[in-house]
Design a protein around this motif. Structure first.
Motif, mmCIF file in Angstrom:
data_model
loop_
_atom_site.group_PDB
_atom_site.id
_atom_site.type_symbol
_atom_site.label_atom_id
_atom_site.label_comp_id
_atom_site.label_asym_id
_atom_site.label_seq_id
_atom_site.Cartn_x
_atom_site.Cartn_y
_atom_site.Cartn_z
ATOM 1 N N MET A 26 0.517 -1.431 -0.042
ATOM 2 C CA MET A 26 -0.399 -0.057 0.363
ATOM 3 C C MET A 26 0.152 1.187 -0.018
ATOM 4 O O MET A 26 0.418 2.209 -0.564
ATOM 5 C CB MET A 26 -1.175 -0.254 1.087
ATOM 6 C CG MET A 26 -1.703 -0.906 1.044
ATOM 7 S SD MET A 26 -3.295 -0.301 -0.058
ATOM 8 C CE MET A 26 -4.245 -2.410 -0.378
ATOM 9 N N LEU A 27 2.069 1.421 0.743
ATOM 10 C CA LEU A 27 2.929 2.174 0.559
ATOM 11 C C LEU A 27 3.323 3.004 -0.775
ATOM 12 O O LEU A 27 3.662 3.688 -1.066
ATOM 13 C CB LEU A 27 4.106 2.338 1.871
ATOM 14 C CG LEU A 27 5.386 3.021 1.890
ATOM 15 C CD1 LEU A 27 4.525 4.596 2.011
ATOM 16 C CD2 LEU A 27 6.063 2.411 2.678
ATOM 17 N N ARG A 28 3.887 1.455 -1.881
ATOM 18 C CA ARG A 28 4.713 1.429 -3.286
ATOM 19 C C ARG A 28 3.353 2.046 -3.586
ATOM 20 O O ARG A 28 3.403 3.026 -4.184
ATOM 21 C CB ARG A 28 4.873 0.113 -3.681
ATOM 22 C CG ARG A 28 5.965 0.085 -2.689
ATOM 23 C CD ARG A 28 6.737 -1.301 -3.369
ATOM 24 N NE ARG A 28 5.858 -2.459 -3.476
ATOM 25 C CZ ARG A 28 6.015 -3.257 -2.734
ATOM 26 N NH1 ARG A 28 6.914 -3.232 -1.402
ATOM 27 N NH2 ARG A 28 5.094 -4.580 -2.837
ATOM 28 N N ARG A 29 2.076 1.910 -3.381
ATOM 29 C CA ARG A 29 0.771 2.625 -4.226
ATOM 30 C C ARG A 29 0.581 4.046 -3.735
ATOM 31 O O ARG A 29 0.597 4.147 -5.444
ATOM 32 C CB ARG A 29 -0.252 1.790 -3.752
ATOM 33 C CG ARG A 29 -1.670 2.225 -4.612
ATOM 34 C CD ARG A 29 -2.997 1.439 -4.251
ATOM 35 N NE ARG A 29 -4.244 2.179 -3.624
ATOM 36 C CZ ARG A 29 -5.133 2.956 -3.463
ATOM 37 N NH1 ARG A 29 -4.323 2.858 -2.290
ATOM 38 N NH2 ARG A 29 -5.650 3.647 -4.227
ATOM 39 N N ASN A 30 0.694 4.491 -2.610
ATOM 40 C CA ASN A 30 1.072 5.597 -2.918
ATOM 41 C C ASN A 30 1.637 6.047 -2.712
ATOM 42 O O ASN A 30 1.584 7.716 -3.299
ATOM 43 C CB ASN A 30 0.346 5.844 -0.879
ATOM 44 C CG ASN A 30 -0.724 5.464 0.018
ATOM 45 O OD1 ASN A 30 -1.807 6.457 -0.327
ATOM 46 N ND2 ASN A 30 -0.956 4.268 0.130
ATOM 47 N N ILE A 31 2.684 6.197 -2.841
ATOM 48 C CA ILE A 31 4.088 6.764 -3.480
ATOM 49 C C ILE A 31 3.835 7.210 -5.228
ATOM 50 O O ILE A 31 3.878 8.144 -5.600
ATOM 51 C CB ILE A 31 5.580 5.904 -3.266
ATOM 52 C CG1 ILE A 31 5.259 5.897 -1.671
ATOM 53 C CG2 ILE A 31 6.555 6.311 -3.608
ATOM 54 C CD1 ILE A 31 6.893 5.104 -1.625
ATOM 55 N N LYS A 32 3.309 5.825 -6.059
ATOM 56 C CA LYS A 32 3.526 6.363 -6.959
ATOM 57 C C LYS A 32 1.930 7.205 -7.117
ATOM 58 O O LYS A 32 2.402 7.994 -8.839
ATOM 59 C CB LYS A 32 3.039 4.654 -7.704
ATOM 60 C CG LYS A 32 4.152 3.556 -7.698
ATOM 61 C CD LYS A 32 3.158 2.039 -7.881
ATOM 62 C CE LYS A 32 4.284 0.929 -8.774
ATOM 63 N NZ LYS A 32 4.062 -0.098 -9.089
ATOM 64 N N HIS A 33 1.310 7.011 -6.702
ATOM 65 C CA HIS A 33 0.559 8.356 -6.293
ATOM 66 C C HIS A 33 0.711 9.126 -6.940
ATOM 67 O O HIS A 33 0.493 10.316 -7.349
ATOM 68 C CB HIS A 33 -1.002 7.856 -5.216
ATOM 69 C CG HIS A 33 -1.798 7.114 -6.275
ATOM 70 N ND1 HIS A 33 -3.254 6.640 -5.476
ATOM 71 C CD2 HIS A 33 -1.957 6.703 -7.409
ATOM 72 C CE1 HIS A 33 -4.066 5.827 -5.687
ATOM 73 N NE2 HIS A 33 -2.988 5.200 -7.095
ATOM 74 N N MET A 34 1.646 10.047 -5.828
ATOM 75 C CA MET A 34 2.372 11.377 -5.540
ATOM 76 C C MET A 34 3.427 11.637 -6.725
ATOM 77 O O MET A 34 3.201 12.252 -6.916
ATOM 78 C CB MET A 34 3.285 11.151 -3.986
ATOM 79 C CG MET A 34 2.693 10.278 -2.738
ATOM 80 S SD MET A 34 4.287 10.631 -0.870
ATOM 81 C CE MET A 34 2.710 10.425 -0.181
ATOM 82 N N GLN A 35 3.970 10.293 -7.306
ATOM 83 C CA GLN A 35 4.914 10.961 -8.295
ATOM 84 C C GLN A 35 3.890 11.038 -10.454
ATOM 85 O O GLN A 35 4.296 11.786 -10.239
ATOM 86 C CB GLN A 35 5.418 9.409 -8.452
ATOM 87 C CG GLN A 35 6.159 9.000 -7.912
ATOM 88 C CD GLN A 35 7.024 8.017 -8.185
ATOM 89 O OE1 GLN A 35 6.384 7.171 -8.697
ATOM 90 N NE2 GLN A 35 8.495 7.277 -6.993
ATOM 91 N N ARG A 36 2.496 10.793 -9.834
ATOM 92 C CA ARG A 36 1.808 10.890 -10.581
ATOM 93 C C ARG A 36 0.975 11.889 -10.720
ATOM 94 O O ARG A 36 0.519 12.819 -11.323
ATOM 95 C CB ARG A 36 0.721 9.845 -11.229
ATOM 96 C CG ARG A 36 1.627 8.064 -12.290
ATOM 97 C CD ARG A 36 0.373 6.537 -11.647
ATOM 98 N NE ARG A 36 0.928 5.631 -11.821
ATOM 99 C CZ ARG A 36 0.556 4.467 -11.739
ATOM 100 N NH1 ARG A 36 -0.917 4.927 -11.692
ATOM 101 N NH2 ARG A 36 1.511 3.690 -12.757
ATOM 102 N N TYR A 37 0.807 12.646 -8.966
ATOM 103 C CA TYR A 37 -0.175 13.303 -9.199
ATOM 104 C C TYR A 37 0.459 14.262 -8.429
ATOM 105 O O TYR A 37 0.238 14.273 -7.058
ATOM 106 C CB TYR A 37 -1.570 12.911 -8.471
ATOM 107 C CG TYR A 37 -1.689 12.101 -9.819
ATOM 108 C CD1 TYR A 37 -2.582 12.792 -11.206
ATOM 109 C CD2 TYR A 37 -2.193 11.290 -9.505
ATOM 110 C CE1 TYR A 37 -3.826 11.902 -11.524
ATOM 111 C CE2 TYR A 37 -3.138 10.065 -9.923
ATOM 112 C CZ TYR A 37 -3.289 10.595 -11.709
ATOM 113 O OH TYR A 37 -4.296 9.866 -12.179
ATOM 114 N N PRO A 38 1.667 15.149 -9.159
ATOM 115 C CA PRO A 38 2.498 15.827 -8.055
ATOM 116 C C PRO A 38 2.172 16.867 -6.948
ATOM 117 O O PRO A 38 2.544 17.819 -6.817
ATOM 118 C CB PRO A 38 3.873 15.810 -8.439
ATOM 119 C CG PRO A 38 2.957 16.146 -9.701
ATOM 120 C CD PRO A 38 2.437 14.959 -10.227
ATOM 121 N N SER A 39 0.690 17.222 -7.918
ATOM 122 C CA SER A 39 0.056 19.033 -7.839
ATOM 123 C C SER A 39 -0.144 18.569 -6.093
ATOM 124 O O SER A 39 0.633 19.769 -5.030
ATOM 125 C CB SER A 39 -1.116 19.066 -8.098
ATOM 126 O OG SER A 39 -1.857 18.296 -7.860
#
Length: 275
Positions: A26-39
């Motif tokens: 789940m941490l990796r999932r959230n990090i990928k979200h941060m990378q895709r949506y850095p706003s």
């Protein structure tokens, strides 16, 4: 008489190992979200930086003179102000966490997770761990800008480590609190508004001016709210000012915030997923 050799029973993976594995997933999932949506990461970085530049270059001279900096010296006021701005940066991830959790709850992804063989607690833990990492990155950037514009701490390596640990402990507690707020919110917009008072609460403490300069009622609130002892501890670690018993009070507040956020968020999560 022959004896049968019994094959050893297969060893099942401990529940804790599953929970840790699922939390890291789940941490990796959230990090990928941060990378895709850095706003969202950019937004929680911009606010502390804007406050830093505003109070240093617009109000710094007047406020510096008001708190006793010689001749209204801006450099002395920067040293007073920056610990409070860094503290604000540590609380800024609350909004992003609340929005992220609320998005998962309202878009139905949590219902999909319920059909999978994963630890329920890992969903929240992944959000909290991701928030702490996000805040850590923001703290590094805000501290770097502060040093560039004149912040001059005299802390040793041990004191820097203690300050970082205190800030991450606070970020951990704030992440659990904001996760609970995000789950309780009906819309993403309301989730983004719920933690805002917490992110600005340091300014009603000793972040910008000493509480002694405030009116009586506000001074009493500033002295006894949770962020003032945390700010004074941080200021003492970085600048060598007297900490007194503020350090123990700061740790107690961080522990209380973490415990409150954890049990509140778990209770709300269990209630929501069993509906």
């Amino acid at each position: 008489m022959s004896t049968a050799t019994l094959a050893p029973a297969p060893q099942s993976t401990p529940t804790r190992s599953y929970a840790l594995r699922d939390s890291l997933t789940m941490l990796r999932r959230n990090i990928k979200h941060m990378q895709r949506y850095p706003s969202m990461t950019i937004s929680i970085l911009v606010m502390p930086l804007l406050m830093l530049l505003l109070f240093v270059y617009v109000f710094g001279g007047a406020l510096g003179a008001g708190i006793g900096a010689a001749g209204g010296d801006r450099g002395d006021y920067i040293n007073y102000l920056v610990p409070g701005i860094i503290l604000m940066a540590a609380t800024s991830g609350a909004v992003a966490t609340a929005v992220s959790v609320c998005t998962d709850m309202t878009e139905g992804i949590v219902n999909r997770f319920r059909t999978m063989s994963i630890s329920r607690g890992s969903i929240l833990t992944g959000h909290v761990m991701g928030s702490v990492l996000q805040v850590a990155a923001v703290l590094v950037l805000v501290t770097g800008v502060s040093l560039a514009i004149g912040f001059r701490p005299n802390a040793s390596a041990v004191e820097w480590a203690a300050a970082a640990g205190l800030l991450l402990f606070l970020a951990f507690g704030m992440a659990w609190l904001s996760a609970a707020m995000g789950m309780g919110a009906k819309t993403v917009e309301s989730a983004s508004n719920a933690p805002l008072p917490l992110t600005f609460l340091p300014f009603l403490g000793s972040a910008v001016v000493p509480p002694e300069s405030m009116p009586t009622a506000l001074r009493w609130f500033a002295e006894y709210q949770p962020f003032t002892p945390i700010n004074e501890t941080l200021r003492g670690l970085l600048l060598g000012t007297d900490i007194g018993n503020a350090g123990w009070i700061a740790l107690a507040w961080c522990t209380a915030l973490s415990a409150l956020g954890y049990f509140w968020s778990r209770a709300v999560f269990n209630r929501e997923v069993t509906r």
